[in-house]
Motif scaffolding. Structure first.
Motif, PDB file in Angstrom:
ATOM      1  N   ALA A  35       0.836  -1.208   0.000  1.00  0.00           N
ATOM      2  CA  ALA A  35       0.000   0.000   0.000  1.00  0.00           C
ATOM      3  C   ALA A  35       0.868   1.254   0.000  1.00  0.00           C
ATOM      4  N   TYR A  36       1.920   1.262   0.821  1.00  0.00           N
ATOM      5  CA  TYR A  36       2.814   2.414   0.848  1.00  0.00           C
ATOM      6  C   TYR A  36       3.580   2.550  -0.469  1.00  0.00           C
ATOM      7  N   ARG A  37       3.985   1.448  -1.030  1.00  0.00           N
ATOM      8  CA  ARG A  37       4.753   1.475  -2.280  1.00  0.00           C
ATOM      9  C   ARG A  37       3.948   2.132  -3.396  1.00  0.00           C
ATOM     10  N   THR A  38       2.651   1.897  -3.411  1.00  0.00           N
ATOM     11  CA  THR A  38       1.822   2.438  -4.498  1.00  0.00           C
ATOM     12  C   THR A  38       1.250   3.817  -4.199  1.00  0.00           C
ATOM     13  N   SER A  39       1.232   4.239  -2.927  1.00  0.00           N
ATOM     14  CA  SER A  39       0.579   5.514  -2.611  1.00  0.00           C
ATOM     15  C   SER A  39       1.487   6.541  -1.927  1.00  0.00           C
ATOM     16  N   PHE A  40       2.692   6.160  -1.546  1.00  0.00           N
ATOM     17  CA  PHE A  40       3.558   7.056  -0.779  1.00  0.00           C
ATOM     18  C   PHE A  40       3.967   8.265  -1.606  1.00  0.00           C
ATOM     19  N   GLN A  41       3.834   9.443  -1.009  1.00  0.00           N
ATOM     20  CA  GLN A  41       4.315  10.684  -1.602  1.00  0.00           C
ATOM     21  C   GLN A  41       5.252  11.331  -0.593  1.00  0.00           C
ATOM     22  N   PRO A  42       6.500  11.619  -0.993  1.00  0.00           N
ATOM     23  CA  PRO A  42       7.433  12.238  -0.052  1.00  0.00           C
ATOM     24  C   PRO A  42       6.900  13.590   0.437  1.00  0.00           C
ATOM     25  N   ILE A  43       7.226  13.932   1.666  1.00  0.00           N
ATOM     26  CA  ILE A  43       6.874  15.231   2.228  1.00  0.00           C
ATOM     27  C   ILE A  43       8.110  15.807   2.889  1.00  0.00           C
ATOM     28  N   SER A  44       8.103  17.111   3.055  1.00  0.00           N
ATOM     29  CA  SER A  44       9.179  17.796   3.770  1.00  0.00           C
ATOM     30  C   SER A  44       8.575  18.455   4.995  1.00  0.00           C
ATOM     31  N   PHE A  45       9.329  18.453   6.081  1.00  0.00           N
ATOM     32  CA  PHE A  45       8.878  19.135   7.286  1.00  0.00           C
ATOM     33  C   PHE A  45      10.090  19.470   8.130  1.00  0.00           C
ATOM     34  N   GLN A  46       9.922  20.439   8.997  1.00  0.00           N
ATOM     35  CA  GLN A  46      11.001  20.872   9.878  1.00  0.00           C
ATOM     36  C   GLN A  46      10.836  20.193  11.231  1.00  0.00           C
ATOM     37  N   VAL A  47      11.934  19.683  11.753  1.00  0.00           N
ATOM     38  CA  VAL A  47      11.941  19.092  13.089  1.00  0.00           C
ATOM     39  C   VAL A  47      12.679  20.061  13.990  1.00  0.00           C
ATOM     40  N   ASP A  48      11.997  20.562  15.020  1.00  0.00           N
ATOM     41  CA  ASP A  48      12.643  21.525  15.912  1.00  0.00           C
ATOM     42  C   ASP A  48      12.876  20.973  17.307  1.00  0.00           C
ATOM     43  N   ARG A  49      12.407  19.735  17.573  1.00  0.00           N
ATOM     44  CA  ARG A  49      12.626  19.124  18.882  1.00  0.00           C
ATOM     45  C   ARG A  49      12.384  17.625  18.795  1.00  0.00           C
ATOM     46  N   ILE A  50      12.929  16.931  19.757  1.00  0.00           N
ATOM     47  CA  ILE A  50      12.696  15.497  19.917  1.00  0.00           C
ATOM     48  C   ILE A  50      12.005  15.325  21.256  1.00  0.00           C
ATOM     49  N   ALA A  51      10.925  14.571  21.272  1.00  0.00           N
ATOM     50  CA  ALA A  51      10.198  14.337  22.524  1.00  0.00           C
ATOM     51  C   ALA A  51      10.477  12.921  23.007  1.00  0.00           C
ATOM     52  N   LEU A  52      10.849  12.804  24.270  1.00  0.00           N
ATOM     53  CA  LEU A  52      11.020  11.502  24.901  1.00  0.00           C
ATOM     54  C   LEU A  52       9.716  11.184  25.613  1.00  0.00           C
ATOM     55  N   ILE A  53       9.104  10.068  25.244  1.00  0.00           N
ATOM     56  CA  ILE A  53       7.787   9.727  25.761  1.00  0.00           C
ATOM     57  C   ILE A  53       7.837   8.421  26.538  1.00  0.00           C
ATOM     58  N   SER A  54       6.890   8.242  27.418  1.00  0.00           N
ATOM     59  CA  SER A  54       6.744   6.978  28.133  1.00  0.00           C
ATOM     60  C   SER A  54       5.288   6.854  28.549  1.00  0.00           C
ATOM     61  N   ARG A  55       4.963   5.679  29.072  1.00  0.00           N
ATOM     62  CA  ARG A  55       3.617   5.470  29.580  1.00  0.00           C
ATOM     63  C   ARG A  55       3.686   4.614  30.833  1.00  0.00           C
ATOM     64  N   GLU A  56       2.675   4.717  31.655  1.00  0.00           N
ATOM     65  CA  GLU A  56       2.642   4.002  32.933  1.00  0.00           C
ATOM     66  C   GLU A  56       2.410   2.506  32.746  1.00  0.00           C
ATOM     67  N   GLY A  57       1.564   2.118  31.832  1.00  0.00           N
ATOM     68  CA  GLY A  57       1.242   0.718  31.591  1.00  0.00           C
ATOM     69  C   GLY A  57       1.008   0.486  30.116  1.00  0.00           C
ATOM     70  N   PHE A  58       0.922  -0.775  29.723  1.00  0.00           N
ATOM     71  CA  PHE A  58       0.797  -1.113  28.309  1.00  0.00           C
ATOM     72  C   PHE A  58      -0.425  -0.462  27.666  1.00  0.00           C
ATOM     73  N   ASN A  59      -1.508  -0.322  28.389  1.00  0.00           N
ATOM     74  CA  ASN A  59      -2.737   0.250  27.838  1.00  0.00           C
ATOM     75  C   ASN A  59      -2.895   1.740  28.132  1.00  0.00           C
ATOM     76  N   SER A  60      -1.921   2.346  28.789  1.00  0.00           N
ATOM     77  CA  SER A  60      -1.969   3.780  29.100  1.00  0.00           C
ATOM     78  C   SER A  60      -1.495   4.587  27.895  1.00  0.00           C
ATOM     79  N   PRO A  61      -1.968   5.827  27.763  1.00  0.00           N
ATOM     80  CA  PRO A  61      -1.475   6.671  26.667  1.00  0.00           C
ATOM     81  C   PRO A  61      -0.043   7.136  26.935  1.00  0.00           C
TER      82      PRO A  61
END
Length: 85
Positions: A35-61
């Motif tokens: 699906a990606y091979r047939t529909s992927f379109q490259p995009i450009s965007f600016q990255v200004d930060r990296i976020a380190l994320i975690s969650r309390e449990g497997f089902n937590s956000p």
């Protein structure tokens, strides 16, 4: 709850990683790749930060724990527990 050690899910230690997608097996992976091979379109965007994320449990956000600015000469910014930016 320590998510780096979860014998029920076969996790013995923490491995830093970046998840780009999750599938339930080879058939789903091949279908998604096609699906990606047939529909992927490259995009450009600016990255200004990296976020380190975690969650309390497997089902937590996931929550942002630290935000690391890029190109500003600043250090990591701690985000108060439970805050989302």
């Amino acid at each position: 709850h320590d998510l780096s050690h979860d014998p029920l899910r076969g996790i013995e230690s923490f491995s830093p990683h970046l998840s780009v997608g999750q599938w339930r097996g080879g058939r789903e992976v091949r279908a998604a790749a096609e699906a990606y091979r047939t529909s992927f379109q490259p995009i450009s965007f600016q990255v200004d930060r990296i976020a380190l994320i975690s969650r309390e449990g497997f089902n937590s956000p996931f929550e942002i724990r630290y935000s690391i600015p890029l190109g500003h000469g600043g250090g990591a910014e701690g985000v108060p527990r439970g805050a989302v930016t």
